[in-house]
Design a protein around this motif. Structure first.
Motif, PDB file in Angstrom:
ATOM      1  N   LYS A   8       0.836  -1.213   0.000  1.00 23.14           N
ATOM      2  CA  LYS A   8       0.000   0.000   0.000  1.00 23.14           C
ATOM      3  C   LYS A   8       0.865   1.256   0.000  1.00 23.14           C
ATOM      4  O   LYS A   8       0.402   2.322  -0.367  1.00 23.14           O
ATOM      5  N   ILE A   9       2.085   1.123   0.457  1.00 24.02           N
ATOM      6  CA  ILE A   9       2.989   2.271   0.521  1.00 24.02           C
ATOM      7  C   ILE A   9       3.805   2.389  -0.764  1.00 24.02           C
ATOM      8  O   ILE A   9       3.947   3.457  -1.337  1.00 24.02           O
ATOM      9  N   ILE A  10       4.371   1.279  -1.211  1.00 31.77           N
ATOM     10  CA  ILE A  10       5.189   1.266  -2.428  1.00 31.77           C
ATOM     11  C   ILE A  10       4.364   0.624  -3.534  1.00 31.77           C
ATOM     12  O   ILE A  10       4.151  -0.578  -3.547  1.00 31.77           O
ATOM     13  N   THR A  11       3.913   1.455  -4.445  1.00 35.14           N
ATOM     14  CA  THR A  11       3.042   0.975  -5.515  1.00 35.14           C
ATOM     15  C   THR A  11       3.856   0.387  -6.670  1.00 35.14           C
ATOM     16  O   THR A  11       5.069   0.580  -6.760  1.00 35.14           O
ATOM     17  N   ALA A  12       3.170  -0.295  -7.554  1.00 33.71           N
ATOM     18  CA  ALA A  12       3.813  -0.829  -8.757  1.00 33.71           C
ATOM     19  C   ALA A  12       4.374   0.308  -9.599  1.00 33.71           C
ATOM     20  O   ALA A  12       5.452   0.172 -10.201  1.00 33.71           O
ATOM     21  N   GLU A  13       3.673   1.425  -9.628  1.00 35.26           N
ATOM     22  CA  GLU A  13       4.156   2.592 -10.376  1.00 35.26           C
ATOM     23  C   GLU A  13       5.444   3.128  -9.770  1.00 35.26           C
ATOM     24  O   GLU A  13       6.363   3.539 -10.489  1.00 35.26           O
ATOM     25  N   ASP A  14       5.512   3.139  -8.420  1.00 27.02           N
ATOM     26  CA  ASP A  14       6.732   3.581  -7.739  1.00 27.02           C
ATOM     27  C   ASP A  14       7.904   2.661  -8.083  1.00 27.02           C
ATOM     28  O   ASP A  14       9.019   3.128  -8.335  1.00 27.02           O
ATOM     29  N   LYS A  15       7.638   1.364  -8.106  1.00 32.77           N
ATOM     30  CA  LYS A  15       8.691   0.402  -8.436  1.00 32.77           C
ATOM     31  C   LYS A  15       9.162   0.582  -9.875  1.00 32.77           C
ATOM     32  O   LYS A  15      10.361   0.548 -10.153  1.00 32.77           O
ATOM     33  N   ALA A  16       8.232   0.783 -10.788  1.00 38.37           N
ATOM     34  CA  ALA A  16       8.590   0.986 -12.194  1.00 38.37           C
ATOM     35  C   ALA A  16       9.384   2.272 -12.365  1.00 38.37           C
ATOM     36  O   ALA A  16      10.376   2.307 -13.109  1.00 38.37           O
ATOM     37  N   ALA A  17       8.977   3.326 -11.675  1.00 37.34           N
ATOM     38  CA  ALA A  17       9.695   4.605 -11.755  1.00 37.34           C
ATOM     39  C   ALA A  17      11.110   4.463 -11.199  1.00 37.34           C
ATOM     40  O   ALA A  17      12.071   4.998 -11.779  1.00 37.34           O
ATOM     41  N   ALA A  18      11.255   3.727 -10.115  1.00 38.10           N
ATOM     42  CA  ALA A  18      12.580   3.506  -9.534  1.00 38.10           C
ATOM     43  C   ALA A  18      13.459   2.683 -10.477  1.00 38.10           C
ATOM     44  O   ALA A  18      14.649   2.957 -10.634  1.00 38.10           O
ATOM     45  N   ALA A  19      12.873   1.690 -11.116  1.00 32.44           N
ATOM     46  CA  ALA A  19      13.622   0.860 -12.060  1.00 32.44           C
ATOM     47  C   ALA A  19      14.063   1.679 -13.268  1.00 32.44           C
ATOM     48  O   ALA A  19      15.190   1.539 -13.748  1.00 32.44           O
ATOM     49  N   ARG A  20      13.168   2.545 -13.759  1.00 30.75           N
ATOM     50  CA  ARG A  20      13.526   3.419 -14.888  1.00 30.75           C
ATOM     51  C   ARG A  20      14.666   4.349 -14.485  1.00 30.75           C
ATOM     52  O   ARG A  20      15.634   4.523 -15.234  1.00 30.75           O
ATOM     53  N   ASP A 120       9.227  -0.459 -17.120  1.00 32.66           N
ATOM     54  CA  ASP A 120      10.362  -0.326 -16.205  1.00 32.66           C
ATOM     55  C   ASP A 120      11.717  -0.474 -16.881  1.00 32.66           C
ATOM     56  O   ASP A 120      12.751  -0.389 -16.234  1.00 32.66           O
ATOM     57  N   LEU A 121      11.733  -0.714 -18.185  1.00 30.59           N
ATOM     58  CA  LEU A 121      12.944  -0.855 -18.991  1.00 30.59           C
ATOM     59  C   LEU A 121      13.762  -2.088 -18.627  1.00 30.59           C
ATOM     60  O   LEU A 121      14.948  -2.169 -18.940  1.00 30.59           O
ATOM     61  N   SER A 122      13.148  -3.055 -17.987  1.00 33.28           N
ATOM     62  CA  SER A 122      13.889  -4.237 -17.544  1.00 33.28           C
ATOM     63  C   SER A 122      14.499  -5.016 -18.705  1.00 33.28           C
ATOM     64  O   SER A 122      15.558  -5.623 -18.556  1.00 33.28           O
ATOM     65  N   GLY A 123      13.893  -4.969 -19.864  1.00 31.15           N
ATOM     66  CA  GLY A 123      14.427  -5.694 -21.008  1.00 31.15           C
ATOM     67  C   GLY A 123      15.327  -4.853 -21.896  1.00 31.15           C
ATOM     68  O   GLY A 123      15.799  -5.332 -22.933  1.00 31.15           O
ATOM     69  N   PHE A 124      15.587  -3.623 -21.516  1.00 31.76           N
ATOM     70  CA  PHE A 124      16.377  -2.713 -22.351  1.00 31.76           C
ATOM     71  C   PHE A 124      17.861  -2.951 -22.087  1.00 31.76           C
ATOM     72  O   PHE A 124      18.347  -2.767 -20.981  1.00 31.76           O
ATOM     73  N   ASP A 125      18.599  -3.353 -23.116  1.00 32.19           N
ATOM     74  CA  ASP A 125      20.025  -3.640 -22.999  1.00 32.19           C
ATOM     75  C   ASP A 125      20.806  -2.362 -23.319  1.00 32.19           C
ATOM     76  O   ASP A 125      21.064  -2.046 -24.478  1.00 32.19           O
ATOM     77  N   ILE A 126      21.173  -1.636 -22.268  1.00 28.63           N
ATOM     78  CA  ILE A 126      21.826  -0.349 -22.495  1.00 28.63           C
ATOM     79  C   ILE A 126      23.220  -0.505 -23.100  1.00 28.63           C
ATOM     80  O   ILE A 126      23.634   0.319 -23.899  1.00 28.63           O
ATOM     81  N   ALA A 127      23.941  -1.561 -22.747  1.00 23.65           N
ATOM     82  CA  ALA A 127      25.284  -1.740 -23.304  1.00 23.65           C
ATOM     83  C   ALA A 127      25.219  -1.979 -24.814  1.00 23.65           C
ATOM     84  O   ALA A 127      25.985  -1.371 -25.572  1.00 23.65           O
ATOM     85  N   ALA A 128      24.322  -2.844 -25.247  1.00 24.26           N
ATOM     86  CA  ALA A 128      24.193  -3.112 -26.688  1.00 24.26           C
ATOM     87  C   ALA A 128      23.716  -1.861 -27.418  1.00 24.26           C
ATOM     88  O   ALA A 128      24.221  -1.548 -28.510  1.00 24.26           O
TER      89      ALA A 128
END
Length: 136
Positions: A8-20, A120-128
């Motif tokens: 209830k405190i840390i939402t899915a949107e908060d997690k996605a924003a932190a991951a981004r 959340d950009l989890s699949g984004f390969d920044i090195a490639a």
């Protein structure tokens, strides 16, 4: 034991924003690592590109241009000592400047791609992506 429901405190949107945000931070770190990690130039020489080395190269170019130093110039490359001509120092300076410019351009291009990518950009390969943008 606490009965607080953290979902209830840390939402899915908060997690996605932190991951981004973490991906963008990782991109900036990757650019810095590549920028300052050295550069191979024609002939097999390895040029040190730390921020200190970049400043020293720029200072040497200014000193050459102002007539404050003359050739040959003793210079320590990553591969060891060499005596360089003014033209060789200028060539190294140009290669380093181009390298730094391409590193920042690659970071910007990838940042734009990441901005346009939802989630959340989890699949984004920044090195490639960085390597492709740097080479373009």
């Amino acid at each position: 034991m606490s009965s607080i429901d953290l979902t209830k405190i840390i939402t899915a949107e908060d997690k996605a924003a932190a991951a981004r945000a973490a991906k963008f931070s990782a991109l900036a770190d990757l650019r810095w690592q590549r920028e300052t990690g050295g550069l191979d130039i024609a002939g097999g020489a390895r040029i040190v590109t730390t921020r200190e080395s970049q400043a020293q190269i720029a200072s040497t170019v200014q000193s050459i241009s102002a007539g404050l130093i003359s050739e040959p110039i003793d210079w320590k490359l990553a591969s060891g000592w060499q005596q360089l001509s003014a033209a060789e120092i200028l060539s190294i300076a140009g290669a380093v400047a181009d390298h730094v410019k391409r590193c920042f351009a690659a970071e910007k291009a990838i940042s734009v791609q990441m901005d346009a990518t939802p989630g959340d950009l989890s699949g984004f390969d920044i090195a490639a992506a960085f390597d492709a943008a740097y080479s373009a």
